[in-house]
Write a protein that holds these residues in place. Sequence first.
Motif, mmCIF file in Angstrom:
data_model
loop_
_atom_site.group_PDB
_atom_site.id
_atom_site.type_symbol
_atom_site.label_atom_id
_atom_site.label_comp_id
_atom_site.label_asym_id
_atom_site.label_seq_id
_atom_site.Cartn_x
_atom_site.Cartn_y
_atom_site.Cartn_z
ATOM 1 N N TYR A 437 0.761 -0.653 0.126
ATOM 2 C CA TYR A 437 -0.127 -0.148 0.297
ATOM 3 C C TYR A 437 0.895 1.446 -0.332
ATOM 4 C CZ TYR A 437 -4.003 3.094 1.441
ATOM 5 O OH TYR A 437 -4.677 4.473 1.511
ATOM 6 N N ARG A 467 -1.940 5.394 -4.395
ATOM 7 C CA ARG A 467 -1.359 4.530 -2.633
ATOM 8 C C ARG A 467 -1.150 2.968 -3.546
ATOM 9 N NH1 ARG A 467 -1.481 8.425 -0.397
ATOM 10 N NH2 ARG A 467 -2.061 8.819 1.411
ATOM 11 N N GLY A 469 -1.452 -0.804 -3.992
ATOM 12 C CA GLY A 469 -2.448 -2.117 -3.840
ATOM 13 C C GLY A 469 -3.642 -1.649 -5.149
#
Length: 496
Positions: A437, A467, A469
């Motif tokens: 993340y 971010r 992820g």
Amino acid sequence: MTNPKIKPTAGHIGISKLLLVSHETEESVDILNNYIAITIDESIRNPYVEGYIDIADSYGMIYDTVTDNAEGNFFHVRGEEYLHIEYYDYETFNDASQLKKETYFIYAIEQIDMLDGNKETALQYRLFFTSAQKVFSDTKIVNKAYRNMSYSEMVNAIYEEYYLNLTNDLCPKKDKAGNALSIKKDIEIEPTDSRYTIVFPGISPQKAIQMIGKRAYSEKNSSSYFMFFETREKFYFCTTEYLVEKNRLNLIDEAYRFEYSNGKEDNSPDGQDRAQQLISNGTFPNVNSIEAIQAQAYSARVSEIDLSNRDINHYYYHYKDNYLGYEGVETNPQLQNSSKFITQTTGDVNHINETYVFKDYANIGEQYDRQANYDRTYPYYKETLSTKPVFDYHFNASLMGGSIKGRGNLYPGNCINVLIPEYTVLAMKNGGIQDKYFGGAQMIAGLTHVITDAKWDTRMSYSKSLRGGGDKKIKPGSAEPPSFESTTTSADITGS
């Protein structure tokens, strides 16, 4: 300089020369034994490198008269000197071909005091410096027109006249002792699309280039998030996407792989090599959804007033519908907020600040025709006015940071790979899981170097803009412009 036979400890810097050079006389004095600390800041958010050096002065260099006890060491510091540094770092300590040279211009003397606040045998003070390009370009104004040129050509012309040629004419190439100064710097410029005529109304060269950056549209990278900045190596005028493409291969290079760690130091040779790749006191970005809404981080509205057709074209840009199409730092990007939340809080276009432009230009691909009330070709207003503020917000909102051992080969704009463990009990039980993340590919935003004795420590900030992820693979970067919703309002806008 005699290089040590044994590799030094991580963060070593071996300064072979530290000179003050007079702009007036080109005389120089070696202050290697007089400096307390050197701090240098470089950032893609700052158009110039800047810093300061703390000096312990027992020569009386700050005084303007030669005294009987000067003994040939007299050198008058007046805030118009060059600071010239020659050094090796931890990686290059045993390779004479890798000697680095940097030259800055000292412009201010502050914090003058007795040494340690009470010793009457010497003074201490702080000398502030920046690049010579900054000092001398600020003495000029751009009060002229650049006609039928691309924005990248304008930046190159401004740089050559007000930065390159000016410092070549005014700055010495060597001091009187024959030491070659390292003042000249190249600029790397990303090509821009279309040609324009622009008149600069008596502003500094820096502001002229920044003004161009706000308008410029990239031929290839549709974020058009242009920045003008200086590193210890060179100047840049480019987008973050350009830097990603330029430095993408760094991400598979072990030299650009860092790891979060606050563990005990290992003084073995292998441990010191590893210490060069560690980030201590690592930080994480904040999350503030209200701030993102108020900053309009997910949407933009541009209205084009078409006087000739008496209507207004409204364009609405939604970042959540476009972010996967940019060549970002992170290969698996993910929005901070959910699509549902973004739609509910920013989807009402009536709550988005409106930017107005007058349409006196031909559309993309449309033939220029003055008879049709077109004064110029398409300026990419809706694309640049929409994307730049959004990219600026996400880049700055995603900043992280940490301390590393000084590295001469790192510069703002470099791509690095940051390994961060998941700080959870479950992750520890499973033998450690990497954080997808916050961790992963990042772009160096800024470096603050602090040199004390033979130790070089750096505070590094970096960002991935979004971010990591995400569950969707990013598609390759595209020259296609961002997508917009549009509406047209017909009205008698002339009032007749």
